[in-house]
Design a protein around this motif. Structure first.
Motif, PDB file in Angstrom:
ATOM      1  N   ARG A  68       0.838  -1.215   0.000  1.00 36.27           N
ATOM      2  CA  ARG A  68       0.000   0.000   0.000  1.00 36.27           C
ATOM      3  C   ARG A  68       0.867   1.258   0.000  1.00 36.27           C
ATOM      4  NH1 ARG A  68      -4.701  -1.910  -1.836  1.00 36.27           N
ATOM      5  NH2 ARG A  68      -5.218  -3.766  -0.672  1.00 36.27           N
ATOM      6  N   CYS A  69       1.953   1.244   0.752  1.00 33.90           N
ATOM      7  CA  CYS A  69       2.859   2.403   0.755  1.00 33.90           C
ATOM      8  C   CYS A  69       3.453   2.622  -0.628  1.00 33.90           C
ATOM      9  CB  CYS A  69       3.971   2.219   1.788  1.00 33.90           C
ATOM     10  SG  CYS A  69       3.429   2.387   3.490  1.00 33.90           S
ATOM     11  N   THR A  70       3.830   1.536  -1.294  1.00 35.11           N
ATOM     12  CA  THR A  70       4.359   1.636  -2.654  1.00 35.11           C
ATOM     13  C   THR A  70       3.317   2.224  -3.591  1.00 35.11           C
ATOM     14  OG1 THR A  70       5.812  -0.267  -2.274  1.00 35.11           O
ATOM     15  CG2 THR A  70       5.395   0.335  -4.563  1.00 35.11           C
ATOM     16  N   GLN A  71       2.073   1.771  -3.466  1.00 35.33           N
ATOM     17  CA  GLN A  71       0.988   2.308  -4.302  1.00 35.33           C
ATOM     18  C   GLN A  71       0.840   3.810  -4.118  1.00 35.33           C
ATOM     19  OE1 GLN A  71      -2.388  -0.182  -3.023  1.00 35.33           O
ATOM     20  NE2 GLN A  71      -2.691  -0.665  -5.182  1.00 35.33           N
ATOM     21  N   LEU A  76       1.450   9.261  -6.188  1.00 34.07           N
ATOM     22  CA  LEU A  76       1.776  10.676  -5.957  1.00 34.07           C
ATOM     23  C   LEU A  76       2.873  11.166  -6.900  1.00 34.07           C
ATOM     24  CD1 LEU A  76       1.664  10.834  -2.057  1.00 34.07           C
ATOM     25  CD2 LEU A  76       0.041  11.890  -3.659  1.00 34.07           C
ATOM     26  N   VAL A  77       3.931  10.370  -7.039  1.00 35.10           N
ATOM     27  CA  VAL A  77       5.047  10.786  -7.908  1.00 35.10           C
ATOM     28  C   VAL A  77       4.619  10.746  -9.374  1.00 35.10           C
ATOM     29  CG1 VAL A  77       7.419  10.287  -8.632  1.00 35.10           C
ATOM     30  CG2 VAL A  77       6.784  10.093  -6.213  1.00 35.10           C
ATOM     31  N   MET A  78       3.882   9.722  -9.768  1.00 38.32           N
ATOM     32  CA  MET A  78       3.401   9.622 -11.151  1.00 38.32           C
ATOM     33  C   MET A  78       2.518  10.827 -11.500  1.00 38.32           C
ATOM     34  SD  MET A  78       3.310   8.117 -14.015  1.00 38.32           S
ATOM     35  CE  MET A  78       3.211   6.416 -14.424  1.00 38.32           C
ATOM     36  N   ARG A  90      10.051  16.651  -6.317  1.00 39.72           N
ATOM     37  CA  ARG A  90      10.976  16.410  -5.202  1.00 39.72           C
ATOM     38  C   ARG A  90      10.276  15.633  -4.089  1.00 39.72           C
ATOM     39  NH1 ARG A  90      15.800  18.697  -3.533  1.00 39.72           N
ATOM     40  NH2 ARG A  90      15.724  20.046  -5.348  1.00 39.72           N
ATOM     41  N   ILE A  91      10.969  14.612  -3.574  1.00 38.22           N
ATOM     42  CA  ILE A  91      10.461  13.825  -2.465  1.00 38.22           C
ATOM     43  C   ILE A  91      11.335  14.114  -1.251  1.00 38.22           C
ATOM     44  CG2 ILE A  91       9.926  11.528  -1.588  1.00 38.22           C
ATOM     45  CD1 ILE A  91      10.380  11.593  -5.167  1.00 38.22           C
ATOM     46  N   THR A  92      10.698  14.557  -0.171  1.00 35.23           N
ATOM     47  CA  THR A  92      11.394  14.849   1.073  1.00 35.23           C
ATOM     48  C   THR A  92      10.672  14.134   2.209  1.00 35.23           C
ATOM     49  OG1 THR A  92      10.082  16.864   1.400  1.00 35.23           O
ATOM     50  CG2 THR A  92      12.222  17.119   0.306  1.00 35.23           C
TER      51      THR A  92
END
Length: 129
Positions: A68-71, A76-78, A90-92
């Motif tokens: 679920r975390c991967t999903q 979000l990034v996609m 950017r991921i922080t």
């Protein structure tokens, strides 16, 4: 659709296990950095930089459903890549040890969401054009 139905009926089963968010995000970023859309075009435009700053956060291993975390991270990034023509995604992250909370943020220099659509985009199956 099945996941939303399961959440509403409270029958969604989570597989809680140790989850290394830093590694999970790194793998997801690597995959999306090289992903193509259904027409064979790169998902990430050459004018967009995909920046993973999560290692700086020194996040602990958490107990969570890795799938679920991967999903969530993938979606979000996609979405950020899809609506960013130039600039960066950017991921922080940060860890609040007193509260026992981990936070991961995905930010971008994309077009954003118009105020008239803000409420609607949080409804299931909705997306701004």
């Amino acid at each position: 659709i099945m996941d939303i139905s399961s959440m509403r009926t409270k029958s969604l089963k989570l597989n809680i296990e140790p989850c290394n968010l830093t590694q999970l995000v790194e793998e997801t970023v690597h995959m999306l950095d090289h992903a193509t859309d259904k027409h064979g075009r790169p998902v990430k435009r050459p004018s967009v930089q995909l920046v993973n700053d999560l290692e700086r956060a020194n996040l602990p291993i958490i107990q969570a459903d890795v799938h679920r975390c991967t999903q969530v991270v993938y979606n979000l990034v996609m979405n950020a890549l899809k609506f960013t023509q130039q600039g960066e995604v950017r991921i922080t992250g940060q860890f609040n040890s007193e509260a026992g909370e981990v936070r991961v943020d995905v930010s971008d220099t994309g077009i954003g969401i118009s105020k008239s659509h803000l409420e609607r985009v949080f409804e299931p199956f909705e997306q701004e054009d």
